[in-house]
Structures are given as structure tokens and as C-alpha cells.
Design an enzyme around this catalytic site. Structure first.
Site, PDB file in Angstrom:
ATOM      1  N   CYS A  95       0.848  -1.191   0.000  1.00 44.72           N
ATOM      2  CA  CYS A  95       0.000   0.000   0.000  1.00 44.72           C
ATOM      3  C   CYS A  95       0.883   1.242   0.000  1.00 44.72           C
ATOM      4  CB  CYS A  95      -0.929   0.012   1.210  1.00 44.72           C
ATOM      5  SG  CYS A  95      -0.050   0.188   2.777  1.00 44.72           S
ATOM      6  N   ASP A 141      20.670  21.189 -29.883  1.00 46.92           N
ATOM      7  CA  ASP A 141      21.467  19.971 -29.778  1.00 46.92           C
ATOM      8  C   ASP A 141      21.480  19.411 -28.366  1.00 46.92           C
ATOM      9  OD1 ASP A 141      23.126  21.633 -28.378  1.00 46.92           O
ATOM     10  OD2 ASP A 141      24.651  21.783 -29.941  1.00 46.92           O
ATOM     11  N   CYS A 170       3.506   1.692   2.736  1.00 50.70           N
ATOM     12  CA  CYS A 170       4.779   0.983   2.549  1.00 50.70           C
ATOM     13  C   CYS A 170       5.770   1.857   1.794  1.00 50.70           C
ATOM     14  CB  CYS A 170       4.559  -0.321   1.779  1.00 50.70           C
ATOM     15  SG  CYS A 170       3.514  -1.525   2.615  1.00 50.70           S
ATOM     16  N   ASP A 194      17.932  26.100 -33.391  1.00 52.03           N
ATOM     17  CA  ASP A 194      19.358  26.344 -33.492  1.00 52.03           C
ATOM     18  C   ASP A 194      19.773  25.961 -34.916  1.00 52.03           C
ATOM     19  OD1 ASP A 194      22.110  26.722 -32.673  1.00 52.03           O
ATOM     20  OD2 ASP A 194      22.263  24.542 -32.673  1.00 52.03           O
ATOM     21  N   ASP A 220      23.061  24.340 -26.123  1.00 49.67           N
ATOM     22  CA  ASP A 220      21.893  25.205 -25.984  1.00 49.67           C
ATOM     23  C   ASP A 220      21.151  24.977 -24.673  1.00 49.67           C
ATOM     24  OD1 ASP A 220      22.204  26.392 -28.551  1.00 49.67           O
ATOM     25  OD2 ASP A 220      21.408  24.574 -29.449  1.00 49.67           O
TER      26      ASP A 220
END
Length: 773
Positions: free
Chosen positions: A75, A672, A78, A480, A676
Site C-alpha cells: 500500500c 542539440d 509501505c 538552433d 543550448d
């Protein structure tokens, strides 16, 4: 206490201020047991570097991370106990336990605590932990699915048989039936419904009790309440007499609800299964090369830097780089692209891909949890743990709806006590069942799961939970240039010969001069000529910012920009205007210019189509680049983009992006994923082009494993479709409840019909989500 382990955990719970566990738990965990010396020795084996290599990740200096499967989780309490207890251990940096798949991600400092100590603490709590593996996870998932199917089968048999008995009871009301037969049929109904109530419906009780204990009313609360109320009422009528029993309604309700949950679980698990299936494709054995000999070894015995052999037709056993050989490799499992990829020395290969043609000698760079595919699974798991805003809102709404439903049910029940006492139980059951918020709770998760599964099959990996929701609102995309719109690898597009040489001779001279150079442009020349065909170069010299020079066959040559040689400066202006946006490299001898090499960073094959597709959808487009104005304008003209920004440093790119956002745009950034990073983080949603072994380190919201730009508009379209399906599902769920509730409250809907209506509404939501293909 049964053992010192139980005493230790009880004392640890009290001493660490975790006594709240006893009020939160809804089921007893497995008993803690004494950690005997033999057991301690077994746990100590997990500290051995050779064993940790298969599942432990080095996340920094002395920083380790591992994914474990916890057995015995019953549950939410836990999960709470394991997280709270382990986080208090010195050296443990973070603990995240996923209740849905019982998977724990633990990070620790190896200087302060060992993995065996962490495993020992988990065992003292009464749970078992072992390293996560795709095969074991699949086995556990199949075990749970088998149990779900068993529950569904029992419910189906019970529902079918009780419906047959109900036909007799309903017919008897019209044509007459002996009282003794009614009693007999009711007792048969009780016996047939008992397994349904005690076995098939057990998950509803557990989830409802967990919700009540944690003060979060989930959709299982009215479900469990309806089943228990209907069963108690039916048993009372069976024992003491009365008008109606509801065994058929209980069976149908449980059957339809379990069936819907099974469909939803299948849709939710598809995305993680798709990723885990990649791991199962990796072989268990590899051919290791040592001292010129070949030996078969387990993949987990491989070390970084080992040499392995991949034969034609074999699956590559580990991440690595090609040391010798040339072949094509099928990477469709990662990229979704069926076209083979040529691999030559220096190229990266990924574990699980298939070598198609020639033998390859590889240098191992990653094994086990340090492979690209393992990183993908971690990112999918992380994305599933994050909920988008709309999902959180739907959960919160469902919780309040459940509370409102229970209050409304009580009011309706009290009202019918004064109207017609004999109808109270029928009406209350119908209201509870017909308006169960299952469809409302499933509306968003089912759509997200189906969309995630569809995208990962296309090679689009969603790594953040909010990404799909945000994609639907994007109206501006920022690209980019280098490595995103272009291939990121300058290539010789043309050779203009100016002297009495052939183009091939010029290629040989240029490649010879570039042999020792590490300049990015050098690869464009060296790749055009075989290394064995290159003559020796004496007095080779690198001139930073200008070029290279050397002596070949007694003649001095230079290769560089227009200012490097007096001979090139004379002709430079004529050719620079002829090739805008290109880089011109001049090959000269001591007195004259011999050739001009025209180098360009070519556009990706799908760049023009991607930009055109986005433009037709009315999406704004910008290009950010650190390159010079001439090159950026050339690329912009080729793609038809007018919003161009050149010579941009990372902080400049960030400023441009923020200016676009201030104008009200919802921006997607495509870069990339490495250079960036600031602008990717600032965008509302970001894409990164996968870069081989760097894929696991991307900080973007979405990684394009296929390295194809045309997946950007595909992802945007899927985001819009997903949001549309979410809204359809939410509208259907709300509309159904608004329409059905008055009819049920007024007594026009019987309990069995309410069960059918509720199940159909949930099934409509799931099936509508599965349309996302």
C-alpha cells in the site's frame, strides 16, 4: 517481537519520528527477519565493483545511483515508510519509490554508506530488494497481469451464472414461482457471488481503504462501498427474506470495472514496455578479443575499453565505438527508422542494434545501466512519474467529485426513506454505481499513456510529464542552426581547380596537409581520400586562425583561408561573392593558388519540409545561431525564414527567446541539447536532437531519437490530438454523470443497468484514448 529484526524496525520507527506509519498503513508488510551472517555475506556481494557494474550508475564523484525492485509493497504507507526511513540514513541523497511498478530509484554517497547497508535496512523493514532488470520487471508485470486475468475470469463466471439465475427470478415475478425455488436461487446466487466479492473485488477494497487512511477519496471508495452495500443487502434478503437481491449487479459491476481497468493498465504500460523491450533485445553473451584470441563471455563481464567482435547478423552486445571494419547497422529499435546506418572507424554504436554486413571490432564504452538504452528507460520512468497540470487537475476534481457523490447519495437515501423505504437500497446502489468517477479519473492518464506509446515507437522520447500538454499550445518554434537545421558536419561541396592539376590530385594534397590537424574542417578533407593513399608530409605546421602548411615531394604547399597566402588574397573577392554562406579554403603552392575548396554545412534532408509544414500550420519560426551573418542569412533564405539572429552567445539566445515569450508566444526550442542548455531550459517545451551516447544526458523535455526534424511537427500534432482526446474524455465523463445522476436518483435506473452504464462510460474513455496512433 518475533526476532531482533522486528524489534530493530519498531525501535527505528519510533526513534526517527515515524510513528505515523502505524496510522497510515493499510496492510501488514512481510515480517522482518534476522540478518544472519550468511545473509550479510550475500548482501556484501552487492558492494563488489564487478557486480555493481551491471546496475549501478556513477552519477558523479563518489555518487552512485541504482534502480531496485521492492518486493512486499502492499500500500501507499509501505512506499512512505521506505522513502522516509532510507532518506534519514547518512549518505543517502534521494529515494523515489514508484507505487505502480514497485521500482525504487536510490542515490547515495559511496563514502558514507554502502549499497549492502541500504539493502540491509530495507530487509529490516520487512521488504526485499534486488537490482532492477528488464526481464525481472517483465516477469513481475506478467505475474500481475495473470492475477488480474484470474480476477476477471472469476468475475466473468460469477456474473454470467448469476445473470442466468436472475432471469429465473425476474421471470418468476411475472409468471409465478414457488417461494422455495426463489430461496434456492438466491442461495445459489450467494455462493456464486462470494468469490467475486472476496477475490475479484479485493483490489477495490485495498485502494479504497488506502485512500481513506491517507484522506484522499479516490474513485475506488464509491466502488467498494457499492459492492459491500449490495452484498450485505443481498445476504440479508437471502437470510431473512425481502424483495430483491443484487448478486447479478455485483457480478456485472465487478466484471465491467475489472475489464476497463485491464484495458487502462495495458494502455498505461505500453510506453514503459516499449522502452523495456529494447533492453530485452540486448544479448547476454559477447565475443571479447584479447591477445588476438576470441572468447565468449557474459556481457556483464565486459569492462569499459574492452575490444569485442560483432559478426554480421549479430546483435551488438554493448555500447561502443568502431575500432576496425565498416558495415551498416540497423538502429530501428532506437530511432524508428528502418534504413541501415553506415558505421566506420570512430563512429558510435548502440547495444541492441544489429550489425548487417561486415564484421566490426568495437571498443566498449558502456554496459548494463550505463548504456544508451538503459538511459532511455530511466527517462521514460521519470516522465511517467511526473503528472501534467491537466492530469493533476483531473485527479483533484475526481477526489472532490467523489466526496460530493457520497454526500449526494446520503441525501438521496434519506429522501427516499420518506418516499418509499422499499426502494432505498435500489436507488442508493444505482446512484453510487452509475456516477462512479472512473471515467473522470481515466480520462487524462489513458490519453497520455496512449500518446507516449505512439511517440516512442516513432523514436520520439518524452522525458517530462508536462511536455505533451504544452505541445498542444505551441505557436512558435525556435531552431538552433548548426547541428539542428544543418548536419553539423562541414562537407566539401565543390572543388574549383585553378592550375594544371586534377580535382583528385588536389584532394590528395589537401588531405595530406590535414593529416595531423584536429580542426573541425580537417575531417571534411580527410574523409575524401583513403589514408593509405596519402603521401608523407615534411615540416607540417599548424597556423592557428589561418590554416596548415607542409612539404610534399619537395614542394611547399599551404591550405587555409583567403588571408593565409598572398596568391589567394588576389582572387578571394571574386569567389566569395559567387558562394554566399560557404567557407572557402584555398590550396596554394609557393607562388600561385592551385584550387578552391567550397565547404558548406549541408541542410538536413528534411529541414525544408519541416519548416514548410510548420508554416502551413501558422506557427512562427525563428533561427538562432552563433555563426556569422552571411551564413545565417544564406540558411534562412534557403528555408524561407526571415526571423534570423546571428553571432548569438548562449546568453544572447536566452534574451531573444525571452523577448519572443514576452510577446505572448508559447515557444518550442529545438537544439542539440548540449550547447543550448540555457535556452532549452527557458523554453516552454524543448526538443534535443539525439547525439548517440549523449542521449541519456539530454536536459530537454523531448529527445528526437530518430535525429529527424520532421518529427517536430509530428510531435506537435500528437500533442494537439492528445489534448483534444483529453478534453473529449473529460467532456464525456462529466456529461455522462450529469445526465445519469438525475435518472438514478429518481429511480429510473436499476443497479445492474447502472453498472452497465458506468462500465460503458469508462470503456468509451479508454477506447477513445487508444485512437491516438
Amino acid at each position: 517481537m518475533c526476532c531482533r529484526g522486528c524489534q530493530a524496525v519498531a525501535q527505528a520507527i519510533v526513534d526517527n519520528g515515524l510513528s505515523e506509519y502505524y496510522s497510515n498503513r493499510t496492510a501488514l508488510p512481510g515480517q522482518g527477519h534476522e540478518i544472519l551472517p550468511d545473509e550479510l555475506k550475500k548482501l556484501a556481494l552487492y558492494d563488489h565493483p564487478d557486480i555493481q557494474r551491471s546496475f549501478v550508475i556513477d552519477s558523479g564523484v563518489n555518487q552512485r545511483e541504482a534502480v531496485l525492485i521492492l518486493e512486499g509493497i502492499t500500500c501507499a504507507a509501505c512506499v512512505w515508510l521506505n522513502e522516509r526511513h532510507l532518506k534519514q540514513l547518512p549518505g543517502v541523497n534521494s529515494v523515489q519509490v514508484n507505487y505502480a511498478n514497485h521500482r525504487a530509484r536510490i542515490a547515495w554517497d559511496s563514502r558514507e554508506i554502502s549499497l549492502s547497508r541500504i539493502l540491509q535496512e530495507i530487509q529490516l523493514l520487512g521488504y526485499n530488494a534486488h537490482p532492477y532488470s528488464a526481464l525481472q520487471a517483465d516477469a513481475l508485470r506478467q505475474s500481475r497481469r495473470k492475477k488480474d486475468l484470474q480476477r476477471l475470469a472469476i468475475a466473468g463466471i460469477g456474473a454470467a451464472q448469476t445473470m442466468m439465475l436472475s432471469v429465473g427470478l425476474y421471470a418468476g415475478n411475472w409468471d409465478g414461482i414457488a417461494p422455495s425455488t426463489v430461496v434456492l436461487l438466491r442461495w445459489f446466487g450467494l455462493l456464486l457471488t462470494l468469490p467475486v466479492v472476496t477475490f475479484s473485488a479485493m483490489p477495490f477494497y485495498r485502494a479504497a481503504w488506502s485512500g481513506i487512511k491517507s484522506r484522499h477519496l479516490n474513485m475506488d471508495v464509491p466502488v467498494a462501498l457499492a459492492i459491500i452495500t449490495a452484498f450485505i443487502g443481498s445476504v440479508w434478503v437471502t437470510l431473512f427474506g425481502g424483495a430483491h437481491v443484487y448478486y447479478d449487479s455485483i457480478g456485472m459491476f465487478t466484471l465491467f470495472l475489472l475489464g476497463t481497468r485491464l484495458l487502462e493498465a495495458g494502455a498505461r504500460g505500453k510506453s514503459i514496455e516499449s522502452a523495456e523491450n529494447l533492453l530485452k533485445l540486448q544479448p547476454t553473451m559477447a565475443i571479447r578479443l584479447r591477445a588476438g584470441l576470441q572468447e565468449y563471455v557474459p556481457v556483464l563481464d565486459l569492462l569499459r575499453g574492452d575490444s569485442i567482435l560483432a559478426k554480421p547478423g549479430e546483435t551488438i552486445a554493448a555500447d561502443g565505438t568502431v575500432a576496425e571494419g565498416m558495415s551498416t547497422v540497423d538502429e530501428a529499435l532506437l530511432t524508428g527508422e528502418p534504413r541501415p546506418v553506415l558505421k566506420k572507424p570512430g563512429d558510435s554504436v548502440i547495444a541492441g542494434s544489429i550489425n548487417l554486413e561486415g564484421p566490426l571490432t568495437l571498443t566498449v564504452t558502456g554496459v548494463g545501466e550505463n548504456t544508451v538504452l538503459a538511459g532511455i528507460v530511466r527517462m521514460v520512468d521519470k516522465a511517467q512519474a511526473e503528472k501534467p497540470h491537466i492530469a493533476t487537475l483531473a485527479d483533484r476534481t475526481a477526489s472532490w467529485f467523489t466526496l460530493a457523490l457520497l454526500v449526494f447519495t446520503a441525501v438521496v437515501g434519506l429522501a427516499w426513506l420518506f418516499i418509499d423505504r422499499t426502494q432505498v437500497l435500489d436507488i442508493v446502489l444505482a446512484v453510487l454505481v452509475v456516477t462512479c468517477p472512473c471515467a473522470l479519473s481515466l480520462a487524462v492518464p489513458a490519453a497520455l499513456a496512449a500518446a507516449g506509446s505512439h511517440l516512442i515507437k516513432r523514436g520520439i522520447l518524452v522525458t517530462r510529464g508536462h511536455a505533451l500538454e504544452t505541445l498542444a499550445r505551441v505557436n512558435h518554434v525556435v531552431f538552433d542552426k548548426t547541428g539542428t537545421l544543418t548536419q553539423g558536419k562541414p562537407a566539401v561541396m565543390d572543388v574549383i581547380v585553378l592550375a594544371d592539376l586534377t580535382a583528385a590530385q588536389c584532394d590528395v594534397l589537401a588531405a595530406s596537409l590535414e593529416q595531423a590537424s584536429e580542426h573541425p574542417l580537417a575531417a571534411a578533407f580527410k574523409g575524401r581520400v583513403l589514408a593509405s593513399d596519402l603521401p608523407a608530409v615534411q615540416a607540417a605546421r599548424n597556423h592557428p586562425g589561418q590554416g596548415v602548411s607542409g612539404v610534399v615531394d619537395g614542394q611547399t604547399y599551404s591550405l587555409g583561408n583567403q588571408d593565409f597566402s598572398p596568391a589567394s588574397r588576389i582572387l578571394a573577392e571574386n569567389y566569395s561573392t559567387r558562394y554566399p554562406g560557404a567557407t572557402l579554403v584555398w590550396l596554394c603552392d609557393a607562388t600561385r593558388a592551385l584550387a578552391v575548396f567550397v565547404l558548406e554545412d549541408p541542410l538536413r534532408d528534411d529541414a525544408r519540409q519541416t519548416i514548410a509544414t510548420l508554416r502551413t500550420r501558422g506557427i512562427g519560426i525563428s533561427i538562432l545561431s552563433g555563426d556569422n551573418e552571411t551564413t545565417v542569412r544564406h540558411v534562412g533564405a534557403a528555408l524561407g525564414v526571415s526571423d534570423l539572429h546571428w553571432q548569438q552567445k548562449p546568453q544572447d539566445k536566452l534574451a531573444v527567446l525571452q523577448a519572443i515569450q514576452r510577446d505572448g508566444a508559447i515557444v518550442a526550442m529545438v537544439g542539440d541539447g548540449i550547447n543550448d542548455a540555457p535556452v532549452l531550459a527557458a523554453a516552454q517545451v524543448s526538443f534535443a536532437m539525439a547525439a548517440g551516447t549523449n542521449v541519456a544526458n539530454q536536459s530537454s523535455d523531448i529527445v528526437l531519437l530518430s535525429n529527424r526534424l520532421d518529427d517536430v511537427p509530428q510531435a506537435l500534432e500528437t500533442g494537439r490530438d492528445t489534448l483534444g482526446v483529453m478534453r473529449q474524455n473529460l467532456f464525456w465523463a462529466v456529461a455522462y454523470n450529469v445526465i445519469a445522476l438525475p435518472f438514478a436518483a429518481l429511480g429510473y435506473v436499476s443497479p445492474w443497468l447502472a453498472a452497465l452504464g458506468m462500465s460503458i462510460s469508462s470503456m468509451v474513455v479508454v477506447l477513445n484514448a487508444l485512437r491516438l496512433r
